[in-house]
Design an enzyme around this catalytic site. Structure first.
Site, mmCIF file in Angstrom:
data_model
loop_
_atom_site.group_PDB
_atom_site.id
_atom_site.type_symbol
_atom_site.label_atom_id
_atom_site.label_comp_id
_atom_site.label_asym_id
_atom_site.label_seq_id
_atom_site.Cartn_x
_atom_site.Cartn_y
_atom_site.Cartn_z
ATOM 1 N N HIS A 74 32.270 -8.171 8.907
ATOM 2 C CA HIS A 74 32.858 -9.359 8.431
ATOM 3 C C HIS A 74 32.194 -9.908 6.796
ATOM 4 O O HIS A 74 30.939 -9.656 6.824
ATOM 5 C CB HIS A 74 32.111 -10.233 9.534
ATOM 6 N N TYR A 198 31.587 -21.762 13.199
ATOM 7 C CA TYR A 198 30.337 -22.822 13.842
ATOM 8 C C TYR A 198 31.020 -24.059 13.414
ATOM 9 O O TYR A 198 31.322 -24.538 12.340
ATOM 10 C CB TYR A 198 29.022 -22.558 12.959
ATOM 11 N N PRO A 289 19.540 -18.538 19.360
ATOM 12 C CA PRO A 289 20.756 -17.543 19.089
ATOM 13 C C PRO A 289 21.626 -17.970 17.856
ATOM 14 O O PRO A 289 22.281 -16.943 17.415
ATOM 15 C CB PRO A 289 21.062 -17.197 20.302
ATOM 16 N N LYS A 293 19.818 -13.586 15.226
ATOM 17 C CA LYS A 293 18.745 -12.877 14.614
ATOM 18 C C LYS A 293 17.893 -11.976 15.829
ATOM 19 O O LYS A 293 17.212 -11.168 15.349
ATOM 20 C CB LYS A 293 17.959 -13.756 13.771
ATOM 21 N N TYR A 381 21.282 -15.246 6.321
ATOM 22 C CA TYR A 381 22.274 -14.673 7.358
ATOM 23 C C TYR A 381 22.653 -13.270 7.306
ATOM 24 O O TYR A 381 22.563 -12.578 8.525
ATOM 25 C CB TYR A 381 23.616 -15.606 7.091
HETATM 26 P P1 RFL Z 1 15.954 -6.924 25.539
HETATM 27 O O1 RFL Z 1 17.236 -6.756 24.963
HETATM 28 O O2 RFL Z 1 15.514 -8.253 26.621
HETATM 29 O O3 RFL Z 1 15.334 -5.546 26.293
HETATM 30 C C1 RFL Z 1 14.445 -5.575 27.191
HETATM 31 C C2 RFL Z 1 14.440 -4.404 28.252
HETATM 32 O O4 RFL Z 1 13.408 -4.479 28.971
HETATM 33 C C3 RFL Z 1 13.680 -4.232 30.410
HETATM 34 N N1 RFL Z 1 12.559 -4.714 31.231
HETATM 35 C C4 RFL Z 1 11.885 -3.948 31.776
HETATM 36 N N2 RFL Z 1 11.699 -2.644 31.901
HETATM 37 C C5 RFL Z 1 10.733 -2.138 32.608
HETATM 38 N N3 RFL Z 1 9.788 -2.945 33.219
HETATM 39 C C6 RFL Z 1 9.818 -4.243 33.082
HETATM 40 N N4 RFL Z 1 9.042 -4.950 33.835
HETATM 41 C C7 RFL Z 1 10.865 -4.896 32.346
HETATM 42 N N5 RFL Z 1 11.125 -6.073 32.087
HETATM 43 C C8 RFL Z 1 12.170 -5.896 31.462
HETATM 44 C C9 RFL Z 1 15.094 -4.945 30.386
HETATM 45 O O5 RFL Z 1 15.789 -4.674 31.559
HETATM 46 C C10 RFL Z 1 15.727 -4.840 29.026
HETATM 47 O O6 RFL Z 1 16.600 -3.661 29.409
HETATM 48 O O7 RFL Z 1 14.754 -7.292 24.384
HETATM 49 P P2 RFL Z 1 14.919 -6.304 22.871
HETATM 50 O O8 RFL Z 1 15.083 -5.006 23.009
HETATM 51 O O9 RFL Z 1 13.679 -7.049 22.235
HETATM 52 O O10 RFL Z 1 16.258 -6.965 22.451
HETATM 53 C C11 RFL Z 1 16.124 -8.232 22.085
HETATM 54 C C12 RFL Z 1 17.659 -8.600 21.997
HETATM 55 O O11 RFL Z 1 18.280 -8.282 23.355
HETATM 56 C C13 RFL Z 1 17.880 -10.319 21.965
HETATM 57 O O12 RFL Z 1 17.076 -10.835 20.946
HETATM 58 C C14 RFL Z 1 19.252 -10.564 21.363
HETATM 59 O O13 RFL Z 1 20.075 -10.400 22.560
HETATM 60 C C15 RFL Z 1 19.268 -12.081 20.801
HETATM 61 N N6 RFL Z 1 20.709 -12.378 20.784
HETATM 62 C C16 RFL Z 1 21.340 -11.928 19.430
HETATM 63 N N7 RFL Z 1 20.631 -11.253 18.354
HETATM 64 C C17 RFL Z 1 21.161 -10.848 17.277
HETATM 65 O O14 RFL Z 1 20.451 -10.142 16.438
HETATM 66 N N8 RFL Z 1 22.638 -11.248 16.980
HETATM 67 C C18 RFL Z 1 23.129 -11.917 17.724
HETATM 68 O O15 RFL Z 1 24.323 -12.003 17.569
HETATM 69 C C19 RFL Z 1 22.692 -12.407 18.872
HETATM 70 N N9 RFL Z 1 23.426 -13.306 19.880
HETATM 71 C C20 RFL Z 1 21.442 -13.403 21.214
HETATM 72 C C21 RFL Z 1 22.640 -13.885 21.063
HETATM 73 C C22 RFL Z 1 20.888 -13.597 22.789
HETATM 74 C C23 RFL Z 1 21.580 -14.650 23.433
HETATM 75 N N10 RFL Z 1 21.146 -15.068 24.574
HETATM 76 C C24 RFL Z 1 21.550 -14.406 25.948
HETATM 77 C C25 RFL Z 1 19.749 -15.649 24.600
HETATM 78 C C26 RFL Z 1 23.343 -14.424 21.778
HETATM 79 C C27 RFL Z 1 22.832 -14.840 22.936
HETATM 80 C C28 RFL Z 1 23.811 -15.826 24.133
#
Ligand code: RFL
Length: 387
Positions: A74, A198, A289, A293, A381
């Site tokens: 994009h 947006y 979100p 990031k 961004y």
């Molecule tokens: P995660 O992805 O939460 O992974 C953590 C993993 O740890 C496991 N876990 C455990 N395992 C063992 N023992 C335990 N006690 C445990 N407790 C948890 C979980 O099951 C999981 O598999 O953290 P990580 O790796 O730090 O990654 C972070 C990202 O997932 C998060 O920041 C993003 O999803 C945020 N986010 C976005 N980030 C972007 O860079 N670009 C985006 O477009 C974007 N869009 C978003 C988003 C987050 C959103 N939500 C749901 C808040 C859009 C949304 C709606």
């Protein structure tokens, strides 16, 4: 029986998997323990937008084949306010650097596959990980085994066990709950736009994000503690039609696949370390979100920690580990500020306070008319190369 590993990694999200693959590449022994099933990890819908530096890194490591084949580059985004659309050509403004839309669960699937195919040790369905003696010689215990580790990487997200295992008072917490949340919806509908939209409307924020040619993601501002039961599908579609609406533009609807309310929070702990435990990604920080990031920051943290571990394993130099938190926090605070700025730019604030509303519109007009303002937006961004 207690086994030994150099690095015990808790959590197989983007942070844990990037770290694990980097260590495996370098021949450093590590074990990953994940609470959920493989299927759960590979289907959990979250992020979709990858910064340019994240894509460049994944491709350089040889982990970006499917991302490049199936993800979509994009080069611009649409800001819709006052009934009109304005395009910000961010790739061009940021020196020819595009972003990629590639669903987080696809990246997670790729990284799991790459790790396991090369013989990495990853245990799914481990519900009872516990951490002990983090200030001394750390141990990870669980129903699938016990490991003595030199380093524990807490990559278990915001609600994981790692940060919760740090004794009270050891971490400084910076926390902001915001006055708005999102209704997040995934639908089997083709995108109604070529580029992410947006929108700021008198009723609040709306976002139309892209995922695949047949599946799209939508967001609507709602009260932070709203209940999804208050949002039947028809209300969501009607809200999107109103807030995204523009003359001559049509929103394509489709069956709703998933929906829920997302809380908006800004959170950081300092330092991102306690003894031999290092917090990585969402375990240490979350951002609203809207700036897309969180996953990108998780990848940066994992890269820094891997570098620090390799330096220490290579020649016993702990300098990288000692600098880990400070190094990561520089980028994290830059991104916190940008995410907050975007959140305040695009959400209805203070119950629709007219002064704030006029200020927001002035800011949006400026962003869409000043090359300097648009360039500053674009470089943040798309992702700063170095912070
Ligand atoms: P995660 O992805 O939460 O992974 C953590 C993993 O740890 C496991 N876990 C455990 N395992 C063992 N023992 C335990 N006690 C445990 N407790 C948890 C979980 O099951 C999981 O598999 O953290 P990580 O790796 O730090 O990654 C972070 C990202 O997932 C998060 O920041 C993003 O999803 C945020 N986010 C976005 N980030 C972007 O860079 N670009 C985006 O477009 C974007 N869009 C978003 C988003 C987050 C959103 N939500 C749901 C808040 C859009 C949304 C709606």
């Amino acid at each position: 029986m207690t086994s030994r590993t150099k690095v015990g990694i808790v959590g197989a999200g983007p942070a844990g998997l990037v770290l694990a693959n980097l260590l495996l590449d370098a021949g450093v022994d590590c074990v990953v323990l994940e609470r959920q099933s493989r299927r759960h990890c590979e289907t959990r819908v979250r992020a979709g937008l990858l910064e340019h530096p994240s894509v460049a890194f994944l491709v350089e490591r040889g982990w970006g084949e499917r991302l490049l084949a199936e993800g979509k580059a994009h080069e611009g985004t649409v800001l819709r306010f006052g009934g009109r659309s304005h395009r910000i050509p961010y790739a061009e403004l940021a020196g020819g650097r595009p972003m990629h839309v590639y669903p987080q669960q696809e990246l997670v699937s790729d990284l799991i596959g790459i790790f396991l195919d090369r013989g990495g040790e990853l245990h799914f369905d481990v519900p009872d990980v516990a951490l002990a003696d983090l200030g001394g010689e750390p141990r990870i215990t669980s129903s699938v085994g016990e490991w003595g580790c030199d380093v524990v990487a807490g990559c278990d997200g915001f609600l994981g066990v790692s940060r919760a295992s740090v004794p009270a008072g050891q971490l400084q917490v910076f926390d902001r709950h915001h006055e708005f949340g999102w209704v997040a919806m995934l639908a089997a509908a083709p995108p109604s736009t070529e580029e992410i939209i947006y929108a700021l409307h008198a009723e609040g924020f709306a976002g139309h994000m892209l995922r695949t040619p047949t599946i799209s993601r939508y967001y609507l501002q709602c009260p932070p503690d709203d209940d999804i039961a208050n949002w039947p599908d028809e209300r969501i579609w009607a809200g999107l039609q109103t807030r995204l609406g523009e003359q001559g533009w049509e929103l394509q609807e489709g069956p709703v696949l998933e929906k829920g309310v997302v809380e908006m929070r800004s959170y950081v702990v300092e330092p991102m370390r306690y003894g031999r435990l290092f917090l990585v990604g969402d375990a240490a920080h979350i951002v609203p979100p809207v700036g897309a990031k969180g996953m990108n920051l998780a990848i940066w943290d994992a890269r820094h920690l891997a570098e620090a571990v390799l330096r220490w394993v290579g020649d016993g130099d702990e300098g990288g580990l000692d600098a880990y938190s400070e190094t990561c926090l520089r980028r994290i605070w830059r991104v916190q500020e940008f995410s907050l700025w975007m959140a305040h730019l695009l959400h209805r604030l203070d119950g629709g306070d007219p002064f704030l509303e006029r200020s927001q519109l002035a800011r949006l007009e400026y962003l869409c008319s000043s090359p300097a303002a648009a360039t500053s937006f674009a470089e943040n961004y798309v992702g700063l190369e170095q912070v």
